[in-house]
Design an enzyme around this catalytic site. Sequence first.
Site, PDB file in Angstrom:
ATOM      1  N   GLU A 285       0.831  -1.207   0.000  1.00 29.79           N
ATOM      2  CA  GLU A 285       0.000   0.000   0.000  1.00 29.79           C
ATOM      3  C   GLU A 285       0.866   1.258   0.000  1.00 29.79           C
ATOM      4  O   GLU A 285       1.647   1.472   0.919  1.00 29.79           O
ATOM      5  CB  GLU A 285      -0.909   0.023   1.231  1.00 29.79           C
ATOM      6  CG  GLU A 285      -1.771   1.266   1.294  1.00 29.79           C
ATOM      7  CD  GLU A 285      -2.561   1.395   2.582  1.00 29.79           C
ATOM      8  OE1 GLU A 285      -3.258   2.412   2.745  1.00 29.79           O
ATOM      9  OE2 GLU A 285      -2.471   0.492   3.430  1.00 29.79           O
TER      10      GLU A 285
ATOM     11  N   GLU B  78     -11.706   2.386   5.584  1.00 31.39           N
ATOM     12  CA  GLU B  78     -10.639   2.611   6.569  1.00 31.39           C
ATOM     13  C   GLU B  78     -10.554   4.110   6.781  1.00 31.39           C
ATOM     14  O   GLU B  78     -10.004   4.839   5.949  1.00 31.39           O
ATOM     15  CB  GLU B  78      -9.292   2.076   6.073  1.00 31.39           C
ATOM     16  CG  GLU B  78      -8.205   2.237   7.128  1.00 31.39           C
ATOM     17  CD  GLU B  78      -6.797   2.265   6.552  1.00 31.39           C
ATOM     18  OE1 GLU B  78      -5.873   1.843   7.268  1.00 31.39           O
ATOM     19  OE2 GLU B  78      -6.618   2.720   5.410  1.00 31.39           O
TER      20      GLU B  78
END
Length: 261
Positions: free
Chosen positions: A148, A239
Amino acid sequence: MKLAVQEQLVPGRSLQEKFAFAVEAGFDAIELRGKGDFHFAGRLTELKRALADGVVMPTVCVDMPHFIGDFDPAKRKDAIQQLRSQLTVIGELGGIGVMTPASWGQFSLRLPPFEPPRSAEEDREVLAEALGVLGEHAQRNGVLIMLEPLNRYENHMVNTLADAVSYCAMDSIRVVGDTYHMNIEEDDPCRALAEAAPYLAHMQISESNRNQPGTGHLDWGAQLATLDAYGYDGYLALECRLRGEPEVVLPQTAAFVRKFL
């Protein structure tokens, strides 16, 4: 595309209770958090029981104090061991895989002292070596290790989707897009998604302000249409910080995002 929500955002005393709430609120799955000290492996009995009860848990977001790009070799080694364990567990659960940044909060080229203790070439060697080990382990377990990118203030090694794609040396190493970090780093988020599409295995979603979608200025219609156009059929995992009580804002958020799907 399907909607997931990270477990810590959902009310409930167990994964079963959290999943029941999430489904009622409009989500399809729970995204797990993988803490260090082999805490995640210690949850295996709990996770298997939840799986047997129908809880959908496709992915794990690493939640450790240090990462595979740490400057300290001992901490890098530990991060690799922790992620290997997490990959094994999510493999046993039949999930997709585990995601990790190169690092988080370790160094920024945009803040003093500006000069990292390791060169860009050494950064790349360290990350490529770690991802090679993890990629082989992921492949053996039938899952993915997913890198990520984070924004320039939280990480100095991997900031864009293109940066992450450059590390995809085997099929078991893939990329996670995060709309919050993309809002800071990508010149054109839709173009970045299109170019990374063959390597994109997962998406995390939050607003330009890191709160839930619908509270900021991101162009959700354009980004989600781009994902759809390039055949992305994975999860959009919430998130973020929640502006408001979860009982109220989680159903609102699911409804907001589904308008664009």
